[in-house]
Motif scaffolding. Structure first.
Motif: not given
Length: 104
Positions: A75-104
């Motif tokens: 990884l380059t330093s840019l690659g590390r930063r972009q991976l971090q950002a993408e994983l944080e975005r995916l965590r938010t998406v997964a959290h929202t999806g799981l929360r919605r499933l739990a309330t459905a």
């Protein structure tokens, strides 16, 4: 350069970045690591297509080595930063999806 300028990562590209997050690896080692992570092994065309695109984007680079038979990438330093950002975005998406499933 931000993630929006790079676009979203394909699954193979994301898996390559995750594989390289703990250090340099050559193609076979990335395939093995991804197989352990996902249960599926990417084919050479899929893997090296993702590697080529990530290298063109400046997110990974060949790692210096004396072994001419294997070409590890890291990884380059840019690659590390972009991976971090993408994983944080995916965590938010997964959290929202799981929360919605739990309330459905």
């Amino acid at each position: 350069m931000g993630l929006s300028e790079l676009g979203r990562f394909s699954e193979p590209a994301l898996l390559v970045l995750i594989s390289l997050a703990d250090g340099p690896k050559h193609g076979y080692a990335m395939q093995h690591d991804i197989a352990e992570l996902t249960g599926g092994r990417p084919g050479p065309g899929t893997l090296y297509g993702a590697v080529r695109r990530l290298e063109e984007l400046g997110l990974i680079t060949p790692h210096e080595t004396d072994d001419a038979r294997r070409r590890p990438y890291e990884l380059t330093s840019l690659g590390r930063r972009q991976l971090q950002a993408e994983l944080e975005r995916l965590r938010t998406v997964a959290h929202t999806g799981l929360r919605r499933l739990a309330t459905a």
